[in-house]
Structure formats: C-alpha cells, structure tokens
Design a protein around this motif. Structure first.
Motif, PDB file in Angstrom:
ATOM      1  N   GLU A  77      -2.711  12.936  -0.666  1.00  0.00           N
ATOM      2  CA  GLU A  77      -2.619  14.006  -1.646  1.00  0.00           C
ATOM      3  C   GLU A  77      -1.382  13.877  -2.519  1.00  0.00           C
ATOM      4  OE1 GLU A  77      -2.829  17.643   0.451  1.00  0.00           O
ATOM      5  OE2 GLU A  77      -4.898  17.352   1.126  1.00  0.00           O
ATOM      6  N   ASP A  78      -0.319  13.350  -1.940  1.00  0.00           N
ATOM      7  CA  ASP A  78       0.925  13.269  -2.683  1.00  0.00           C
ATOM      8  C   ASP A  78       1.546  11.893  -2.499  1.00  0.00           C
ATOM      9  OD1 ASP A  78       4.168  14.897  -2.528  1.00  0.00           O
ATOM     10  OD2 ASP A  78       3.146  13.892  -4.173  1.00  0.00           O
ATOM     11  N   ARG A  79       0.872  10.868  -2.994  1.00  0.00           N
ATOM     12  CA  ARG A  79       1.373   9.523  -2.777  1.00  0.00           C
ATOM     13  C   ARG A  79       2.338   9.116  -3.878  1.00  0.00           C
ATOM     14  NH1 ARG A  79      -3.907   8.867  -4.732  1.00  0.00           N
ATOM     15  NH2 ARG A  79      -4.111   7.533  -6.570  1.00  0.00           N
ATOM     16  N   ALA A  80       3.156   8.155  -3.569  1.00  0.00           N
ATOM     17  CA  ALA A  80       4.125   7.661  -4.536  1.00  0.00           C
ATOM     18  C   ALA A  80       3.405   6.892  -5.633  1.00  0.00           C
ATOM     19  CB  ALA A  80       5.139   6.763  -3.829  1.00  0.00           C
ATOM     20  N   THR A  81       4.133   6.648  -6.735  1.00  0.00           N
ATOM     21  CA  THR A  81       3.538   5.918  -7.848  1.00  0.00           C
ATOM     22  C   THR A  81       3.133   4.522  -7.406  1.00  0.00           C
ATOM     23  OG1 THR A  81       4.913   7.163  -9.398  1.00  0.00           O
ATOM     24  CG2 THR A  81       3.903   5.130 -10.194  1.00  0.00           C
ATOM     25  N   GLN A  82       3.984   3.877  -6.647  1.00  0.00           N
ATOM     26  CA  GLN A  82       3.688   2.537  -6.163  1.00  0.00           C
ATOM     27  C   GLN A  82       3.034   2.616  -4.786  1.00  0.00           C
ATOM     28  OE1 GLN A  82       4.113  -0.225  -7.974  1.00  0.00           O
ATOM     29  NE2 GLN A  82       4.841   1.086  -9.642  1.00  0.00           N
ATOM     30  N   PRO A  83       2.024   1.789  -4.529  1.00  0.00           N
ATOM     31  CA  PRO A  83       1.383   1.810  -3.209  1.00  0.00           C
ATOM     32  C   PRO A  83       2.321   1.297  -2.122  1.00  0.00           C
ATOM     33  CG  PRO A  83       0.575  -0.051  -4.503  1.00  0.00           C
ATOM     34  CD  PRO A  83       1.415   0.788  -5.429  1.00  0.00           C
ATOM     35  N   VAL A  84       2.047   1.703  -0.902  1.00  0.00           N
ATOM     36  CA  VAL A  84       2.798   1.220   0.251  1.00  0.00           C
ATOM     37  C   VAL A  84       2.435  -0.244   0.475  1.00  0.00           C
ATOM     38  CG1 VAL A  84       3.170   1.467   2.730  1.00  0.00           C
ATOM     39  CG2 VAL A  84       2.791   3.512   1.315  1.00  0.00           C
ATOM     40  N   ARG A  85       3.443  -1.094   0.534  1.00  0.00           N
ATOM     41  CA  ARG A  85       3.228  -2.520   0.760  1.00  0.00           C
ATOM     42  C   ARG A  85       3.166  -2.776   2.269  1.00  0.00           C
ATOM     43  NH1 ARG A  85       4.132  -5.877  -3.415  1.00  0.00           N
ATOM     44  NH2 ARG A  85       4.958  -7.531  -2.059  1.00  0.00           N
ATOM     45  N   LEU A  86       2.033  -3.289   2.737  1.00  0.00           N
ATOM     46  CA  LEU A  86       1.785  -3.415   4.169  1.00  0.00           C
ATOM     47  C   LEU A  86       1.573  -4.865   4.574  1.00  0.00           C
ATOM     48  CD1 LEU A  86       1.137  -2.019   6.934  1.00  0.00           C
ATOM     49  CD2 LEU A  86      -1.258  -2.034   6.201  1.00  0.00           C
ATOM     50  N   LEU A  87       2.251  -5.279   5.653  1.00  0.00           N
ATOM     51  CA  LEU A  87       2.064  -6.590   6.259  1.00  0.00           C
ATOM     52  C   LEU A  87       1.415  -6.387   7.624  1.00  0.00           C
ATOM     53  CD1 LEU A  87       2.595  -9.687   6.531  1.00  0.00           C
ATOM     54  CD2 LEU A  87       4.850  -9.080   7.475  1.00  0.00           C
ATOM     55  N   ILE A  88       0.318  -7.105   7.890  1.00  0.00           N
ATOM     56  CA  ILE A  88      -0.404  -7.003   9.155  1.00  0.00           C
ATOM     57  C   ILE A  88      -0.122  -8.257   9.981  1.00  0.00           C
ATOM     58  CG2 ILE A  88      -2.680  -6.881  10.239  1.00  0.00           C
ATOM     59  CD1 ILE A  88      -3.659  -5.407   7.732  1.00  0.00           C
ATOM     60  N   VAL A  89       0.298  -8.076  11.247  1.00  0.00           N
ATOM     61  CA  VAL A  89       0.617  -9.213  12.113  1.00  0.00           C
ATOM     62  C   VAL A  89      -0.121  -9.055  13.444  1.00  0.00           C
ATOM     63  CG1 VAL A  89       2.431 -10.580  13.198  1.00  0.00           C
ATOM     64  CG2 VAL A  89       2.908  -9.364  11.062  1.00  0.00           C
ATOM     65  N   ASP A  90      -1.070  -9.955  13.714  1.00  0.00           N
ATOM     66  CA  ASP A  90      -1.842  -9.922  14.948  1.00  0.00           C
ATOM     67  C   ASP A  90      -2.432 -11.305  15.167  1.00  0.00           C
ATOM     68  OD1 ASP A  90      -4.146  -9.444  16.869  1.00  0.00           O
ATOM     69  OD2 ASP A  90      -3.414  -7.391  16.671  1.00  0.00           O
ATOM     70  N   ASP A  91      -2.430 -11.776  16.403  1.00  0.00           N
ATOM     71  CA  ASP A  91      -2.935 -13.119  16.659  1.00  0.00           C
ATOM     72  C   ASP A  91      -4.458 -13.182  16.727  1.00  0.00           C
ATOM     73  OD1 ASP A  91      -2.705 -11.606  19.089  1.00  0.00           O
ATOM     74  OD2 ASP A  91      -3.069 -13.446  20.226  1.00  0.00           O
ATOM     75  N   ASP A  92      -5.131 -12.034  16.749  1.00  0.00           N
ATOM     76  CA  ASP A  92      -6.593 -11.977  16.809  1.00  0.00           C
ATOM     77  C   ASP A  92      -7.162 -11.865  15.392  1.00  0.00           C
ATOM     78  OD1 ASP A  92      -9.287 -11.342  17.104  1.00  0.00           O
ATOM     79  OD2 ASP A  92      -8.942 -10.186  18.925  1.00  0.00           O
ATOM     80  N   PRO A  93      -7.882 -12.875  14.914  1.00  0.00           N
ATOM     81  CA  PRO A  93      -8.412 -12.826  13.545  1.00  0.00           C
ATOM     82  C   PRO A  93      -9.394 -11.685  13.318  1.00  0.00           C
ATOM     83  CG  PRO A  93      -9.337 -14.687  14.757  1.00  0.00           C
ATOM     84  CD  PRO A  93      -8.225 -14.142  15.588  1.00  0.00           C
ATOM     85  N   LEU A  94     -10.122 -11.289  14.359  1.00  0.00           N
ATOM     86  CA  LEU A  94     -11.059 -10.179  14.209  1.00  0.00           C
ATOM     87  C   LEU A  94     -10.322  -8.856  14.018  1.00  0.00           C
ATOM     88  CD1 LEU A  94     -13.796 -11.042  16.868  1.00  0.00           C
ATOM     89  CD2 LEU A  94     -13.874 -11.362  14.383  1.00  0.00           C
TER      90      LEU A  94
END
Length: 242
Positions: A7-24
């Motif tokens: 509802e009240d997000r910043a102008t720029q999107p949150v930059r997210l890095l995903i780290v997991d050894d399981d490709p699924l």
C-alpha cells in the motif's frame, strides 16, 4: 500469479537476492516474488560462498538465504555480511521452526526468518517488512526462539539462564526511562506506530529511540532488542523495573 503491491511502497523497488542450493526452491521463490511490483529480484546464488561477491556486484537491499548449504552455510554467510558496513538486511530461509542455528543467525544480525512452507503472500510481506526495518518473526516462533535463548530449552542449565538474566538486566538498567519503555514494547513485538500510540509519542521519536538503543548495544536489528528484553525477564507481565 498476481500479488498486489504494498500500500505504501517506496519509489524504487526492493532489490532482492535469493540464495539457496536447491534449484527448485530458487525457481519457486523467483516465481512467487516476481509477481510483486515493488520487489525486484536482482540475482540468485547457490551457496554462501558466492554471497559476498554477489552483494558487491548487485547491491541488494535484502538477501533471502537458506540456512543449510553444502560449502558455506547461511549462518556463516550472515555473520560475514552483517560485519560489513552498509550490509543488506538478511532473511533466513529454513525448514526448521526454531533451532540454535536460527537463533545464532538472528544474534549475528539477521532480520528474521521464514519457513520454506510459508504461504507466498507472507514471504512477500516479509521481504517488504525487512526492507522497511521491521523484523519478520511470528509471535509463536519468536516465543520458541526466546525460550531457547533464555535457557528453557533442552540442555540449558538454570545457572546459565540466571547469568544471562542478570547481564541483560544490567544492560537494560543503563537505558533512560523512555528508552526502556520503547525497548519493552519492541520486545512485545509492537510496530513503531503501535509504540507511538501507546506511549503518546510521534513515530519519528520512536524511530529515534529505537536507533539509540541499537547504537548503545551495538545491535543490528529489533529482534536483538526483543531477545535482550526477554532475557531480562521484562515480558509476560514484567513491569519494566530492573
């Protein structure tokens, strides 16, 4: 899958890095989080060993990271990252509801953790909340972690618990009265807005008080304040007097 934006997000999107050894798992997270307009997945990693380089190159705001990986686990990676200046916030991803590894990660500065079977909308909300400075532990999970930290779990002696309580009380006693009130409210899981309403303060003042507490104890996040307050025995009807 369409996930409504915050509802009240910043102008720029949150930059997210995903780290997991399981490709699924990575594919599933990318699919569910990619539907949020205010979250941008900037990259993926397969092991904690890759995290420092990925963070340097991609500059994520939040890292969503598995706790158990073959070479460098999420715990070690969290400790390394949070010791750096301008470190991103970290959410630990786990299949465990509570264990000593998750607790250690939070004490090292992780903003919280989510279970791998958490509903998609809640994972999206967790990323948003961490990016805005709020922890992401449910009350039930927080209680289990705090009980473990306080020495009520298996293998923890009463002597250790008593010593931890005394040390926590000494640290809390160093706070000004208003800081102590804010700390106890944080320990109960209150948001800044809820604390402001309860203590008749502005939200900006609450943020300043929380920042002072974090700085005084060299903490990284609110969860660590909550653990300290719990260790001091100031929840579940505590009066705030130490």
């Amino acid at each position: 899958m369409t996930i409504p934006p915050a509802e009240d997000r910043a102008t720029q999107p949150v930059r997210l890095l995903i780290v997991d050894d399981d490709p699924l798992v990575r594919a599933g997270l990318t699919f569910m989080l990619g539907g949020a307009e205010d979250i941008a997945i900037v990259g993926e990693g397969t092991d904690g060993a890759e995290v420092p380089g990925l963070v340097d190159r991609l500059r994520p705001d939040v890292v969503l990271m598995d706790i158990r990986m073959p070479a460098v686990d999420g715990l070690t990676a969290t400790e390394a990252l949070r010791s750096r200046p301008d470190a991103p916030e970290i959410i630990i991803l786990t299949t465990f509801h509570a264990d000593e590894h998750v607790l250690r990660a939070i004490r090292a500065g992780a903003a919280g953790f989510v279970l791998k079977d958490t509903p998609p909308a809640q994972i999206v909300d967790a990323v948003r909340r961490v990016a805005s400075g709020d922890p992401v532990l449910s009350p039930a999970v927080t209680r289990r972690l705090m009980d473990h930290a306080a020495g009520t779990g298996p293998g923890n002696g009463r002597g250790d618990r008593a010593g931890r309580t005394e040390r926590a009380r000494q640290r809390i006693a160093a706070l000004a009265d208003r800081e102590r009130e804010v700390a106890i409210a944080v320990g109960r899981g209150c948001s800044n807005a809820e604390i402001a309403a309860e203590l008749h303060l502005s939200v900006a003042t609450v943020k300043t008080q929380v920042s002072r507490i974090l700085s005084r104890f060299d903490f990284n996040n609110r969860v660590q304040i909550a653990l300290l307050v719990h260790d001091a025995g100031l929840l579940d009807g505590g009066t705030g007097t130490v």
